[in-house]
Scaffold this motif. Structure first.
Motif, mmCIF file in Angstrom:
data_model
loop_
_atom_site.group_PDB
_atom_site.id
_atom_site.type_symbol
_atom_site.label_atom_id
_atom_site.label_comp_id
_atom_site.label_asym_id
_atom_site.label_seq_id
_atom_site.Cartn_x
_atom_site.Cartn_y
_atom_site.Cartn_z
ATOM 1 N N LYS A 21 0.713 -1.286 0.084
ATOM 2 C CA LYS A 21 0.133 -0.106 0.095
ATOM 3 C C LYS A 21 0.751 1.411 0.042
ATOM 4 C CE LYS A 21 -3.504 -0.296 3.055
ATOM 5 N NZ LYS A 21 -3.993 -0.601 4.306
ATOM 6 N N GLU A 22 1.961 0.982 0.802
ATOM 7 C CA GLU A 22 2.861 2.364 0.729
ATOM 8 C C GLU A 22 3.473 2.532 -0.690
ATOM 9 O OE1 GLU A 22 4.851 1.125 5.115
ATOM 10 O OE2 GLU A 22 6.231 1.567 3.305
ATOM 11 N N ILE A 23 3.633 1.447 -1.343
ATOM 12 C CA ILE A 23 4.502 1.633 -2.628
ATOM 13 C C ILE A 23 3.383 2.282 -3.696
ATOM 14 C CG2 ILE A 23 5.408 0.323 -4.591
ATOM 15 C CD1 ILE A 23 6.593 -1.270 -2.489
ATOM 16 N N ILE A 24 2.112 1.637 -3.613
ATOM 17 C CA ILE A 24 0.866 2.184 -4.426
ATOM 18 C C ILE A 24 0.919 3.662 -4.215
ATOM 19 C CG2 ILE A 24 -1.431 2.226 -4.751
ATOM 20 C CD1 ILE A 24 -1.165 -0.993 -4.340
ATOM 21 N N SER A 25 0.721 4.067 -2.789
ATOM 22 C CA SER A 25 0.422 5.382 -2.661
ATOM 23 C C SER A 25 1.667 6.391 -3.102
ATOM 24 C CB SER A 25 0.405 5.698 -1.243
ATOM 25 O OG SER A 25 1.718 5.365 -0.256
ATOM 26 N N GLU A 26 2.926 5.827 -2.952
ATOM 27 C CA GLU A 26 4.028 6.616 -3.473
ATOM 28 C C GLU A 26 3.946 6.834 -5.138
ATOM 29 O OE1 GLU A 26 7.087 4.817 -0.395
ATOM 30 O OE2 GLU A 26 7.548 4.560 -2.270
ATOM 31 N N LYS A 27 3.490 5.486 -5.759
ATOM 32 C CA LYS A 27 3.736 5.718 -7.211
ATOM 33 C C LYS A 27 2.429 6.064 -7.878
ATOM 34 C CE LYS A 27 6.091 4.092 -10.039
ATOM 35 N NZ LYS A 27 6.595 3.287 -11.226
ATOM 36 N N GLY A 28 1.276 5.517 -7.289
ATOM 37 C CA GLY A 28 -0.136 5.788 -8.061
ATOM 38 C C GLY A 28 -0.767 4.609 -8.649
ATOM 39 N N THR A 29 0.169 4.005 -9.517
ATOM 40 C CA THR A 29 0.035 2.870 -10.229
ATOM 41 C C THR A 29 1.183 1.955 -10.194
ATOM 42 O OG1 THR A 29 0.411 3.467 -12.257
ATOM 43 C CG2 THR A 29 -1.892 3.722 -11.722
ATOM 44 N N VAL A 30 1.041 0.364 -9.898
ATOM 45 C CA VAL A 30 2.260 -0.251 -9.663
ATOM 46 C C VAL A 30 1.955 -1.380 -10.650
ATOM 47 C CG1 VAL A 30 2.716 0.704 -7.502
ATOM 48 C CG2 VAL A 30 1.391 -1.413 -7.873
ATOM 49 N N THR A 31 3.323 -1.976 -10.956
ATOM 50 C CA THR A 31 3.361 -3.309 -11.508
ATOM 51 C C THR A 31 3.820 -4.312 -10.607
ATOM 52 O OG1 THR A 31 5.534 -2.751 -12.570
ATOM 53 C CG2 THR A 31 3.478 -2.114 -13.945
ATOM 54 N N VAL A 32 3.093 -5.520 -10.636
ATOM 55 C CA VAL A 32 3.558 -6.240 -9.787
ATOM 56 C C VAL A 32 3.804 -7.802 -10.450
ATOM 57 C CG1 VAL A 32 2.900 -7.846 -7.800
ATOM 58 C CG2 VAL A 32 2.330 -5.328 -7.982
ATOM 59 N N ALA A 33 4.791 -8.384 -10.175
ATOM 60 C CA ALA A 33 5.018 -9.922 -10.704
ATOM 61 C C ALA A 33 4.812 -10.613 -9.379
ATOM 62 C CB ALA A 33 6.642 -9.984 -11.058
ATOM 63 N N GLY A 111 9.211 -15.938 -25.311
ATOM 64 C CA GLY A 111 9.456 -14.557 -26.299
ATOM 65 C C GLY A 111 8.206 -13.757 -26.408
ATOM 66 N N ARG A 112 6.906 -14.339 -26.423
ATOM 67 C CA ARG A 112 5.939 -13.210 -26.326
ATOM 68 C C ARG A 112 5.880 -12.439 -25.046
ATOM 69 N NH1 ARG A 112 0.894 -12.410 -24.531
ATOM 70 N NH2 ARG A 112 1.229 -13.983 -22.727
ATOM 71 N N TYR A 113 5.939 -13.015 -24.025
ATOM 72 C CA TYR A 113 5.670 -12.525 -22.695
ATOM 73 C C TYR A 113 7.041 -11.320 -22.356
ATOM 74 C CZ TYR A 113 3.873 -12.111 -17.963
ATOM 75 O OH TYR A 113 3.171 -11.657 -16.811
ATOM 76 N N GLY A 114 8.193 -12.002 -22.750
ATOM 77 C CA GLY A 114 9.180 -11.177 -22.818
ATOM 78 C C GLY A 114 9.275 -9.723 -23.374
ATOM 79 N N GLU A 115 8.590 -9.942 -24.715
ATOM 80 C CA GLU A 115 8.474 -8.668 -25.524
ATOM 81 C C GLU A 115 7.296 -7.880 -24.773
ATOM 82 O OE1 GLU A 115 5.468 -7.916 -27.786
ATOM 83 O OE2 GLU A 115 6.510 -6.243 -28.339
ATOM 84 N N LEU A 116 6.347 -8.525 -24.446
ATOM 85 C CA LEU A 116 5.180 -7.900 -23.625
ATOM 86 C C LEU A 116 5.663 -6.937 -22.636
ATOM 87 C CD1 LEU A 116 1.553 -8.805 -22.850
ATOM 88 C CD2 LEU A 116 2.940 -8.268 -20.998
ATOM 89 N N LEU A 121 6.246 -2.234 -19.300
ATOM 90 C CA LEU A 121 6.860 -1.668 -17.836
ATOM 91 C C LEU A 121 7.999 -0.821 -18.293
ATOM 92 C CD1 LEU A 121 5.632 -4.715 -16.998
ATOM 93 C CD2 LEU A 121 7.857 -5.003 -15.940
ATOM 94 N N GLU A 122 8.011 0.063 -17.366
ATOM 95 C CA GLU A 122 9.242 0.801 -17.590
ATOM 96 C C GLU A 122 10.648 0.115 -17.797
ATOM 97 O OE1 GLU A 122 7.301 3.639 -13.815
ATOM 98 O OE2 GLU A 122 9.339 2.952 -13.758
ATOM 99 N N PHE A 130 10.043 -3.965 -12.844
ATOM 100 C CA PHE A 130 8.867 -4.119 -11.949
ATOM 101 C C PHE A 130 8.993 -3.149 -10.762
ATOM 102 C CE2 PHE A 130 6.065 -7.295 -13.827
ATOM 103 C CZ PHE A 130 6.869 -8.094 -14.629
ATOM 104 N N ASP A 131 7.741 -2.723 -10.303
ATOM 105 C CA ASP A 131 7.616 -1.839 -9.134
ATOM 106 C C ASP A 131 7.791 -2.948 -7.970
ATOM 107 O OD1 ASP A 131 7.163 0.604 -10.239
ATOM 108 O OD2 ASP A 131 5.144 0.058 -10.844
ATOM 109 N N ILE A 132 6.914 -3.839 -8.013
ATOM 110 C CA ILE A 132 7.186 -4.931 -6.912
ATOM 111 C C ILE A 132 7.553 -6.404 -7.545
ATOM 112 C CG2 ILE A 132 5.881 -6.021 -5.342
ATOM 113 C CD1 ILE A 132 4.042 -3.637 -4.812
ATOM 114 N N MET A 133 8.223 -7.148 -6.843
ATOM 115 C CA MET A 133 8.621 -8.495 -7.502
ATOM 116 C C MET A 133 8.449 -9.496 -6.453
ATOM 117 S SD MET A 133 9.843 -10.578 -9.967
ATOM 118 C CE MET A 133 10.508 -9.259 -11.135
#
Ligand code: 6PG
Length: 239
Positions: A21-33, A111-116, A121-122, A130-133
């Motif tokens: 929740k802290e990371i979300i509040s800092e960033k706004g939107t996050v990517t999580v693996a 290959g597909r996922y790596g390209e995606l 992602l940034e 990723f913001d969160i791994m």
């Protein structure tokens, strides 16, 4: 490296959620693996029953650190586990879920996922970050689906690799070490007595462990590394 030890997984889930929740509040939107296996089930069940609005699910884009090469309806599927323990209970927009398509040919899907990842992602120095791994660790020292017998896969130049489970021969698609170590916040969530010896080896003898265990190769380039352990998994650590 941060190490937090919890009496129970419920305590771990609570503190980890606060961190998310802290990371979300800092960033706004996050990517999580997300990690797979059994450890995250308890966390997803906890998230599934949080009061409405406690986590802004629409602010999270969900990816996976690895997937078994099975259909999304198969009991082995990490996606299926996540759907049954989390997505069926919380309002995550479908467009925020980027599953590894286990039903595809492993090489093609890597290959597909790596390209995606490169598109969604940034990137840091050209590597998807990723913001969160979230990571688990097997009792053999594997993480994601990079196993000790294939530790060379860690250094793949690609974003994703194909892997083979050493016992079952099950094919997997996994993030590579370069993507894992490019994450801004890496969290190992490790519980249970059967992990204690590898936790001790990796935390207290990292150079030796790095020759044998993929989990010991998790050394974020610039991100934070946090081990969230229960008392059983941490019981052999020096006090
Ligand atoms: C998977 C996971 C894997 C898992 C470890 C620990 O697909 O199985 O991503 O890396 O995190 O094997 O699994 P447990 O949580 O079941 O011990």
């Amino acid at each position: 490296m941060e190490i937090q030890i919890f009496k129970t997984q419920a305590d771990l889930n609570h503190v980890f959620t606060d961190r998310v929740k802290e990371i979300i509040s800092e960033k706004g939107t996050v990517t999580v693996a997300l990690s797979g296996g059994s450890t995250p089930k308890s966390l997803f069940d906890y998230w599934a029953h949080l009061p409405e609005g406690e986590i802004g699910w629409e602010k999270i884009r969900f990816f996976w650190g690895d997937e078994r090469c099975v259909p999304p309806t198969d009991d082995e599927s990490n996606y299926k586990m996540t759907k049954e323990h989390l997505f069926d209970f919380v309002p995550v927009p479908d467009e925020n879920i980027f599953r590894i398509q286990g039903e595809n040919d492993p090489g093609s899907e890597a290959g597909r996922y790596g390209e995606l990842l490169g598109r969604k992602l940034e990137t840091i120095d050209g590597v998807p970050s990723f913001d969160i791994m979230m990571l688990g660790m097997g009792d053999d020292g594997h993480t994601a689906s990079i196993f000790p017998h294939e530790i060379v896969q860690w250094n793949s130049p690609g974003n994703c690799v194909t892997a083979t489970h050493p016992v079952t021969g099950q094919k997997r698609v996994s993030l590579s070490g370069r993507v894992i170590n490019a994450a801004k916040n890496v969290f190992f969530l490790v519980t249970g007595e059967n992990k204690a010896d590898k936790v001790k080896e990796i935390i207290e003898y990292p150079l030796e462990a790095a020759k044998k265990y993929p989990a010991a190769l998790v050394q974020p380039e610039s991100g934070n590394l946090c081990w969230f352990l229960d008392e059983k998994a941490s019981k052999l650590l020096r006090k």
